[in-house]
Design an enzyme around this catalytic site. Structure first.
Site, mmCIF file in Angstrom:
data_model
loop_
_atom_site.group_PDB
_atom_site.id
_atom_site.type_symbol
_atom_site.label_atom_id
_atom_site.label_comp_id
_atom_site.label_asym_id
_atom_site.label_seq_id
_atom_site.Cartn_x
_atom_site.Cartn_y
_atom_site.Cartn_z
ATOM 1 N N LYS A 124 0.871 -1.167 0.000
ATOM 2 C CA LYS A 124 0.000 0.000 0.000
ATOM 3 C C LYS A 124 0.911 1.221 0.000
ATOM 4 C CE LYS A 124 -4.224 1.433 2.361
ATOM 5 N NZ LYS A 124 -5.165 1.064 3.425
ATOM 6 N N ASP A 148 -16.293 -1.402 -1.475
ATOM 7 C CA ASP A 148 -14.938 -1.816 -1.878
ATOM 8 C C ASP A 148 -14.061 -2.081 -0.661
ATOM 9 O OD1 ASP A 148 -15.396 1.092 -1.746
ATOM 10 O OD2 ASP A 148 -13.237 1.246 -2.021
ATOM 11 N N ASN A 149 -14.551 -1.764 0.522
ATOM 12 C CA ASN A 149 -13.782 -2.016 1.733
ATOM 13 C C ASN A 149 -14.390 -3.149 2.548
ATOM 14 O OD1 ASN A 149 -12.036 0.032 1.059
ATOM 15 N ND2 ASN A 149 -13.113 1.579 2.263
ATOM 16 N N ASP A 190 -8.813 -2.196 5.217
ATOM 17 C CA ASP A 190 -8.799 -0.770 4.938
ATOM 18 C C ASP A 190 -8.887 0.070 6.196
ATOM 19 O OD1 ASP A 190 -8.604 1.158 2.748
ATOM 20 O OD2 ASP A 190 -9.437 -0.513 1.628
#
Ligand code: AMP
Ligand code: MG
Length: 505
Positions: free
Chosen positions: A121, A260-261, A270
């Site tokens: 990340k 999306d998390n 996340d």
């Protein structure tokens, strides 16, 4: 001679024994490379996790590993890809999000045979970066390290952090900040939004490939079933019901539960604006961008169900050819979420009160928990200590409870008498009940003011000692230590009032 040489030459084993599947699936990702960085420096390497993964921590935690985990050298066998996904963010749908600042290096099988993703990340721009720089800053990277590892120590499914490295780069946010890269370990990175990506494009073939891949990875026992896609939805719903109940039982606020998390693995993912409750209030919101409180503490179960409904919609074409029947079946699963969540919630909160569910009346116990929560809300009692100090009452030390409730202790009296009677009725020796409670009610959580202090010291003074100290404390959350007494306390009103968190990991 040749045989002799073979025996004495060092064998070059790969740093990560990659065994990649996801990168081979069509349309789900794009091959990409991490951006080189100028001056990598260790912030922290997680030796314990390396060992758990069966990796060579001595090598990975050395200069060789530093170059790899900073993105300057792609390790042998890696197939770095940026993943594509879509997602509902704060209720609004974006058909294309994707890894804008993340990169999947590859997958390994841990010593238990579990497949684990190794991902970066903050390793630079990707084709999905849109306007972003693809970078992450030291503060949020260390924040994710602390909180993800604390969650793991609390027994809550989560992605883990293998490493945090500073890049030597300055990145531009509201002010210039030192850059960093986090190495995330996950059961997978398949999200609700991954399914939405293909559903939004009407690409049922690739949707099916993704669903089969997810089943093979997370629910292999379902693979042979005719109704496997409905069963996948059911399995994801079951995992999320348990996960969110676990969040609620420790006062965790995710803060950005966009689709999306949300993983299909059931791991928390996340770590951006997440934070733990202090004074109990279900309306608590810390995230600076959550202006309407969509992701407030008390909304989390409802949002999880909303997200699962989006997953169900995406899966409809696989569930049944007849769309009415597909809707009917998916709806039954989604409706089951509430019951599942509620029974996990009750089980976890019973344990927090030292209650066993041996034939007890569910609704009576639920009322007992809710009444305590109502009192904690009304009197602004710290969620963590409010539960933790109850065990002292069973040990005949009611002063500990008074230290939490102060002047308001009298308001708790009626409840305390009924709770103690309920505990006594179980017949278990009180000291044993108290020990069970202490093994489930943490004494140390990542307190917001301590997290901020640790990150400020790391960023402003390059002093990692407060971070190290806090990490040690929150990764051993149940056993009380007199040396760490201050770390158990909530922030002062000045530290706590108006506390805000930000997304930009
Ligand atoms: P998140 O808040 O981490 O769930 O991110 C939401 C989306 O924004 C994802 O597609 C991210 O990859 C993307 N994103 C967030 N920050 C950045 C950044 N600094 N550069 C590029 N993309 C980003
Ligand atoms: Mg995200």
């Amino acid at each position: 001679m040749g045989v002799f040489l073979l025996q004495t030459l060092p064998v070059s084993t790969p740093l990560f024994p990659f065994d990649n599947r996801f990168a081979l699936l069509d349309g789900l990702s794009l091959p990409w490379q991490p951006a080189p960085v100028p001056a990598p420096r260790w912030l922290r390497f997680n030796h314990g996790l390396a060992q758990e993964l069966g990796l060579d921590g001595a090598r990975l935690g050395s200069e060789e590993g530093l170059a790899v985990l900073a993105g300057n050298r792609v390790p042998d066998g890696a197939q770095p890809v940026a993943q594509a996904y879509a997602g509902h963010q704060f209720g609004g749908f974006s058909p294309q999000l994707g890894d804008g600042r993340a990169l999947l290096l590859g997958e390994i099988l841990d010593p238990q045979g579990q497949r684990r993703d190794i991902a970066f990340k903050g390793s630079g721009r990707t084709p999905f970066s849109r306007g972003g720089d693809g970078k992450a800053a030291v503060g949020p990277v260390l924040r994710e390290y602390l909180i993800s590892e604390a969650m793991h120590a609390l027994g809550i499914p989560t992605t883990r952090t293998l490493a945090a490295v500073a890049t030597g780069e300055t990145i531009s946010r509201e002010r210039p900040l030192p850059g960093a890269i986090l190495t995330r370990v996950a059961a997978s990175h398949i999200r609700v939004g991954s399914f939405q990506f293909f559903a939004a494009r009407g690409d049922t073939d690739r949707l099916r490939v993704l669903a089969d891949h997810a089943i093979e990875r997370h629910d292999p026992s379902l693979a042979a079933r005719d109704d496997r896609y409905l069963a996948l939805l059911d399995a994801v719903s079951a995992r999320q019901a348990k996960l969110v109940a676990q969040w609620m039982s420790v006062g965790f606020i995710h803060g950005v539960m966009n689709t999306d998390n949300m993983t299909v693995s059931g791991e928390t993912i996340d770590y951006g604006p997440c934070a733990f409750l202090e004074a109990y209030d279900p309306g608590t919101v810390f995230s600076s961008i959550d202006t309407h409180g969509r992701y407030a503490f008390g909304n989390q179960p409802g949002i999880a169900q909303w997200n699962l409904t989006r997953l169900a919609e995406a899966l409809l074409p696989l569930i049944d050819e007849d769309s009415d029947r597909a809707v009917l079946r998916a709806t039954q699963v989604i409706e089951g979420f509430a019951q599942r969540f509620s029974s996990h919630w009750l089980k976890l909160h019973r344990a927090k009160l030292g209650l066993r569910d041996d034939g007890a009346d569910d609704e009576e116990d639920r009322a007992l928990v809710n009444e305590l929560l109502g009192l904690m809300h009304a009197h602004k009692i710290d969620f963590t200590l409010g539960f933790r100090r109850l065990s002292a009452v069973l040990r005949g030390q009611p002063d500990a409870l008074h230290a939490v409730w102060g002047q308001d202790a009298a308001a708790l009296e009626g409840w305390r008498v009924r709770w103690q009677a309920r505990v006594a009725a179980s017949g278990e020796p009180a000291a044993e009940t108290a020990d069970r409670m202490d093994a489930t009610n943490p004494i140390y959580i990542p307190r917001n003011h301590l997290v901020e202090n640790a990150l400020d010291a790391a960023v402003d003074d390059k002093d990692l000692r407060p971070f190290e100290k806090l990490l040690a404390i929150v990764t051993d959350p149940f056993s009380e230590r007199s040396a760490d007494a201050r770390a158990a306390l909530p922030g002062t009103p000045e530290q706590t009032f108006g506390y805000r968190t930000f997304c930009g990991t």
